[in-house]
Each structure stands twice: as structure tokens, then as C-alpha cells.
Design an enzyme around this catalytic site. Structure first.
Site, PDB file in Angstrom:
ATOM      1  N   SER A 150       0.754  -1.126  -0.122  1.00  0.00           N
ATOM      2  CA  SER A 150       0.066   0.075  -0.092  1.00  0.00           C
ATOM      3  C   SER A 150       0.884   1.415   0.046  1.00  0.00           C
ATOM      4  O   SER A 150       2.054   1.196   0.340  1.00  0.00           O
ATOM      5  CB  SER A 150      -0.823   0.105   1.240  1.00  0.00           C
ATOM      6  N   TYR A 176      -2.509  -0.834  10.577  1.00  0.00           N
ATOM      7  CA  TYR A 176      -2.654  -1.289   9.335  1.00  0.00           C
ATOM      8  C   TYR A 176      -0.883  -0.568   8.476  1.00  0.00           C
ATOM      9  O   TYR A 176      -0.387  -1.429   7.821  1.00  0.00           O
ATOM     10  CB  TYR A 176      -3.652  -0.316   8.521  1.00  0.00           C
TER      11      TYR A 176
END
Length: 267
Positions: free
Chosen positions: A143, A156
Site C-alpha cells: 500500500s 495497518y
């Protein structure tokens, strides 16, 4: 065109979104595809049908819980019996937006287990056979949050930074395996920005609520905040990049983290 005939690919989290798009891209090049996900029977069957229709030489579905190392081990053994994973795409991931003070141990453990530990276990079990064969591809769907941070995403972001670091170590350990002709063994991350997937929907809805529930305005507001192109990516674009990374021509592309983020991480 990349020819993956005779190759087997495992794509975790591939019953929808980016994972399904990657599975279909690899299928289109003739790979056998192991579809994976904790999905209802109908959703799994629909994904298998899409991958088969895209051109897969064969398709099987696996349901290992990526929080469970033993379940991952069983799945990898079954895939080894099926021919072994020449291509491993770690896409399975979860996210919860919560500030650091309110994040609890269960949230931390779940996100790190799926996003990071799950990839560690598939990689440690798949890479030795890739080295023996002289060809292998590990593509970890990280990501932009493996490259830069954002508020309210501590677990995350930690998982994705960890995934980038893990990938770099593996890339170094296997860099000399194989040959230019065979394709070698490479390990890379793809780092998407805002991409039209289910995982971002809670953030979209929260932002849309600021505009009376207007989803388009919510998406536009998210993009304006982070992504200079003001355009989302389509999962198929990530699939096309993953397919290119599987080509023998990409034998010297290893240890990289490739942003697909409209300039987000260039700022």
C-alpha cells in the site's frame, strides 16, 4: 505478452477486488490459479468462474485462514502437491481505521496476523522451491501506507511497512537464484493508492456523510486530500502490473516497492 503456461499462481484474498483482478490477469496468460479467500460458497464459485473464463489452465479454491500458521502450512502443502506455487501474490489484507489511543490488542493482532504474518508464512514455504526451479515470483500487495503514514491507521501502516521490509530481505536472500533465461526469483511490492475496492468503502462512506451521503463527493474529497491525480485506480491496473512483474524480462526487478498512487508518495 507474458506466457505463464505451465506455471501455478497462488493469489491470496482473490475472491474480489485487487486479488481477483490479479488472478484474472495471470489466468489470461495461461497460468493455473489457486484462488483463495474466506468467502461464502457462492462468492468463491463466482470468483473461480471468472478466473476460469479469463483463461486459466486450471483453477482451485482454498480457504485457509491467514491468521492461522497451521492452516497456511496445510494450504501450501496442498498447492505443492498440485505442482507448487511458481508465483505467489500476497493480497489478503484487512484494515480498520482507529486512532492509536483507541486501538485495542485484538485489532492490532488481527491486522498484523493477516497483513504481515500471513505473507511471512506463505513466503517462507514457497521461496525454497522457487529457488530450486530457478524461477519464482513473489508479489506482495502492500500500500502507499507501506511507504508513508496516515493518521488513524497505526496497525495497518505498521503491517504494510513491515511487509515492505520483509520483501526487501527476501529479495536479497534470493536475488542470485536462477538465471536471466529462466527468469530468476524476484520479490517485489506493489503499493496502491486509492483503488476502487471494498476495503476503502468504510472511509468513502464516512467522507460521503460529510456531503449528505453523496458518494462521488466523498471520493473526490478523499482524492483531493492525498492523490494528486484526483483519479482512483482500477484493480485491473494492478493486475496488469503484477503480470508484467512475472515476465522473465523483469528478472532484475527485485526488492522494489512500486507505487500506483497518482503521485501521492512523490509529494
Amino acid at each position: 505478452m507474458t506466457d505463464l503456461e505451465g506455471k501455478t499462481a497462488l493469489v491470496t484474498g482473490s475472491v474480489q477486488g485487487i486479488g481477483l483482478a490479479v488472478a484474472k490477469a495471470l489466468a489470461g496468460a495461461g497460468a493455473r490459479v489457486a484462488v483463495h479467500g474466506l468467502a461464502a460458497k457462492a462468492e468463491a464459485e463466482a470468483a473461480v468462474n471468472e478466473v476460469r473464463a479469463a483463461g486459466a489452465a486450471d483453477v482451485r479454491v482454498f480457504h485457509a485462514d491467514m491468521r492461522d500458521a497451521d492452516a497456511i502450512g496445510t494450504m501450501m502443502a496442498e498447492i505443492a502437491d498440485w505442482g507448487g506455487a511458481d508465483i505467489l501474490v500476497n493480497n489478503a489484507g484487512i484494515q480498520k481505521t482507529v486512532n492509536l489511543a483507541e486501538a485495542d490488542a485484538a485489532t492490532w493482532d488481527a491486522i498484523l496476523s493477516v497483513n504481515l504474518s500471513g505473507a511471512f508464512h506463505t513466503m517462507r514455504l514457497a521461496l525454497p522451491a522457487m529457488a530450486q526451479n530457478g524461477y519464482g515470483r513473489v508479489i506482495n500487495i502492500a500500500s502507499v501506507h507501506g511507504l508513508v503514514a496516515s493518521v488513524n491507521k497505526a496497525p495497518y501502516v505498521a503491517s504494510k511497512f513491515g511487509l515492505v521490509g520483509l520483501s526487501r530481505v527476501a529479495a536479497l536472500e534470493y536475488a542470485a537464484q536462477g538465471s536471466k533465461q529462466a527468469g530468476g526469483v524476484t520479490v517485489n511490492c506493489i503499493c496502491p493508492g486509492w483503488t476502487e475496492t471494498a476495503i476503502i468503502e468504510p472511509q468513502v462512506q464516512a467522507r460521503a456523510a460529510l456531503f449528505g451521503g453523496d458518494r462521488d463527493k466523498g471520493v473526490a474529497d478523499l482524492l483531493a486530500e492525498k492523490q494528486p491525480s484526483h483519479r482512483t485506480s482500477d484493480p485491473a491496473e494492478i493486475g496488469a502490473l503484477a503480470l508484467w512483474l512475472c515476465s522473465p524480462i523483469a528478472h532484475n526487478v527485485t526488492g522494489t516497492s512500486i507505487p500506483v498512487d497518482g503521485g501521492w508518495t512523490a509529494q
